[in-house]
Design an enzyme around this catalytic site. Sequence first.
Site, PDB file in Angstrom:
ATOM      1  N   SER A  48       0.841  -1.209   0.000  1.00  0.00           N
ATOM      2  CA  SER A  48       0.000   0.000   0.000  1.00  0.00           C
ATOM      3  C   SER A  48       0.872   1.254   0.000  1.00  0.00           C
ATOM      4  O   SER A  48       0.537   2.253  -0.638  1.00  0.00           O
ATOM      5  CB  SER A  48      -0.908  -0.001   1.243  1.00  0.00           C
ATOM      6  OG  SER A  48      -1.732  -1.134   1.226  1.00  0.00           O
ATOM      7  N   TYR A  56       6.744   8.278 -10.236  1.00  0.00           N
ATOM      8  CA  TYR A  56       5.546   8.246  -9.371  1.00  0.00           C
ATOM      9  C   TYR A  56       4.321   8.702 -10.145  1.00  0.00           C
ATOM     10  O   TYR A  56       3.217   8.203  -9.929  1.00  0.00           O
ATOM     11  CB  TYR A  56       5.750   9.108  -8.108  1.00  0.00           C
ATOM     12  CG  TYR A  56       5.788  10.584  -8.373  1.00  0.00           C
ATOM     13  CD1 TYR A  56       6.963  11.211  -8.760  1.00  0.00           C
ATOM     14  CD2 TYR A  56       4.642  11.363  -8.251  1.00  0.00           C
ATOM     15  CE1 TYR A  56       6.999  12.570  -9.026  1.00  0.00           C
ATOM     16  CE2 TYR A  56       4.667  12.722  -8.515  1.00  0.00           C
ATOM     17  CZ  TYR A  56       5.851  13.313  -8.901  1.00  0.00           C
ATOM     18  OH  TYR A  56       5.877  14.659  -9.171  1.00  0.00           O
ATOM     19  N   ASN A 102      -4.623   4.871 -11.645  1.00  0.00           N
ATOM     20  CA  ASN A 102      -5.950   5.518 -11.571  1.00  0.00           C
ATOM     21  C   ASN A 102      -6.865   4.969 -12.660  1.00  0.00           C
ATOM     22  O   ASN A 102      -8.050   4.713 -12.423  1.00  0.00           O
ATOM     23  CB  ASN A 102      -5.819   7.036 -11.762  1.00  0.00           C
ATOM     24  CG  ASN A 102      -5.331   7.720 -10.493  1.00  0.00           C
ATOM     25  OD1 ASN A 102      -5.453   7.168  -9.402  1.00  0.00           O
ATOM     26  ND2 ASN A 102      -4.768   8.901 -10.635  1.00  0.00           N
ATOM     27  N   GLY A 158      -6.231   2.091 -14.394  1.00  0.00           N
ATOM     28  CA  GLY A 158      -6.297   0.633 -14.240  1.00  0.00           C
ATOM     29  C   GLY A 158      -7.405   0.188 -13.302  1.00  0.00           C
ATOM     30  O   GLY A 158      -7.985  -0.884 -13.470  1.00  0.00           O
ATOM     31  N   ARG A 159      -7.708   1.021 -12.332  1.00  0.00           N
ATOM     32  CA  ARG A 159      -8.745   0.641 -11.340  1.00  0.00           C
ATOM     33  C   ARG A 159     -10.111   0.446 -11.982  1.00  0.00           C
ATOM     34  O   ARG A 159     -10.914  -0.348 -11.505  1.00  0.00           O
ATOM     35  CB  ARG A 159      -8.848   1.724 -10.268  1.00  0.00           C
ATOM     36  CG  ARG A 159      -7.721   1.567  -9.324  1.00  0.00           C
ATOM     37  CD  ARG A 159      -7.639   2.563  -8.234  1.00  0.00           C
ATOM     38  NE  ARG A 159      -6.352   2.317  -7.619  1.00  0.00           N
ATOM     39  CZ  ARG A 159      -5.457   3.230  -7.297  1.00  0.00           C
ATOM     40  NH1 ARG A 159      -5.737   4.497  -7.482  1.00  0.00           N
ATOM     41  NH2 ARG A 159      -4.319   2.883  -6.774  1.00  0.00           N
ATOM     42  N   GLY A 208     -26.587 -24.742  -2.808  1.00  0.00           N
ATOM     43  CA  GLY A 208     -26.541 -25.631  -1.650  1.00  0.00           C
ATOM     44  C   GLY A 208     -25.191 -26.328  -1.588  1.00  0.00           C
ATOM     45  O   GLY A 208     -24.160 -25.733  -1.930  1.00  0.00           O
ATOM     46  N   GLY A 209     -25.214 -27.622  -1.201  1.00  0.00           N
ATOM     47  CA  GLY A 209     -23.959 -28.380  -1.035  1.00  0.00           C
ATOM     48  C   GLY A 209     -23.167 -28.477  -2.327  1.00  0.00           C
ATOM     49  O   GLY A 209     -21.930 -28.478  -2.312  1.00  0.00           O
ATOM     50  N   GLU A 258      -4.044  -3.509  -7.135  1.00  0.00           N
ATOM     51  CA  GLU A 258      -4.183  -2.116  -7.623  1.00  0.00           C
ATOM     52  C   GLU A 258      -4.754  -1.207  -6.530  1.00  0.00           C
ATOM     53  O   GLU A 258      -5.561  -0.319  -6.793  1.00  0.00           O
ATOM     54  CB  GLU A 258      -4.999  -2.075  -8.921  1.00  0.00           C
ATOM     55  CG  GLU A 258      -4.264  -2.772 -10.056  1.00  0.00           C
ATOM     56  CD  GLU A 258      -4.689  -2.361 -11.441  1.00  0.00           C
ATOM     57  OE1 GLU A 258      -5.170  -1.229 -11.616  1.00  0.00           O
ATOM     58  OE2 GLU A 258      -4.514  -3.181 -12.345  1.00  0.00           O
TER      59      GLU A 258
END
Length: 391
Positions: free
Chosen positions: A144, A244, A252, A254-255, A351-352, A375
């Site tokens: 992060s 950076y 930004n 890519g999100r 269900g199962g 990301e």
Amino acid sequence: MAETTAANLSSIAPLTALTEEERMFQAAAREFAQKEIRPHVEPMDREGVFHRELMDNFFEQGFMGLEVPETYGGSGGTFFMAILAIEEFSRVDASAGVVIDVQNTLVNNALQRWGSEAQKQEFLPRLVRDTLGAYALSEPSAGSDAFSLAARARPDGDHFILNGRKLWITNAKEAGLFIVFATINPELGYKGITAFLVERDAPGFSVGKKEDKLGIRASSTCELILEDCRVPRANVLGEVGKGYKVAMETLNEGRIGIGAQMLGLARGALEHAISYAKERKQFGEPIAQFQAIQFQLARLATDVEAARLMTYNAARLKDARQPFVKEAAMTKYFCSQVAERVASECLEVYGGYGFTKDYPAEKYLRDSKIGKIYEGTSFMQLQTIAKLILA
Ligand SMILES: Cc1cc2nc3c(=O)[nH]c(=O)nc-3n(C[C@H](O)[C@H](O)[C@H](O)COP(=O)(O)OP(=O)(O)OC[C@H]3O[C@@H](n4cnc5c(N)ncnc54)[C@H](O)[C@@H]3O)c2cc1C
């Protein structure tokens, strides 16, 4: 006020309206996913390998250069079209979705935006034709807090020498070109970060351990090792010390792609659950006849619709060159929540049987978890949204 008449408003298209070209492209991507990707999904998940012939097919059908201009061999499409393809691929397989997501929204995008003409001429035709790309920002101690990276780049004549390790790099096992972020001086903080175009055969570069993952198992995620890795100065992407900006602005955009991946996944899970609910009989009738199941499916369908509107709106804003950073963060945050909820509740509809590998429900749930992590985690999206609404 008089301008807001029904007649005038009829020229404003709803968010889900597509142009003829977009509709045809969406149909082609859907058919490709159904016919070409679907047969690979179960074996690729089991083996934890992306089949090379399927990836070659992505290149042949033009899915690896959707926004790349035709002059470089690409399809010359829009960001929105890339989003449609990611959604359709992820409806069938989220691993297939992330392969084209990284290629189109991160690697091609960064090169188109920040590359010199010489770099574009050298790399874009290859990325469109046969070379998979990867985007290498994260490190063992920089997740992060991405700009605290430790990988170092030292100038050496007309080269830079890179040292360090990158972790969690999607597509790394198969990629031929890597956008690698390293710092020229950690004391400069984020202002030392520089982006480099590193070829797989660069001296001192190697791909390390491949992760054995919970979900998106066919998509490779590997460590990169940089040991006195020599990269020509001509391969600096953008300016020295401005990496950076490359990283932030590419992510930004890519999100929105991850939003589309999670939207497609949620749609796929829901469609399977609806079919199953119509077939499975209990108490003498299909379970879809029970109001509880109907309401559950109705709630999930509403979630998917909201996710679609957010994703399409963010992509349209980006194509229209309007501000979209807040909407992109909201889209990723919301769509990854929707995907997890939809996949989890759809599993319960089975269900199962949903708990076994005989049905696709458990894979959708495993694949959904990644949306809240890569990301930028959900907390990081909330941080971005909070910063923008409180500014
Ligand atoms: C399958 C997969 C593929 C990936 N692909 C790529 C790739 O191609 N390229 C790449 O560069 N990276 C990639 N990543 C890395 C990914 O982006 C990181 O895992 C992610 O950014 C989180 O970093 P971290 O894992 O170090 O977690 P951490 O940053 O250690 O976070 C741990 C927890 O702390 C929380 N947290 C951290 N800081 C704060 C804060 N300030 N406030 C509140 N909460 C906080 C996080 O939300 C999280 O819940 C990939 C990861 C995975 C799992």
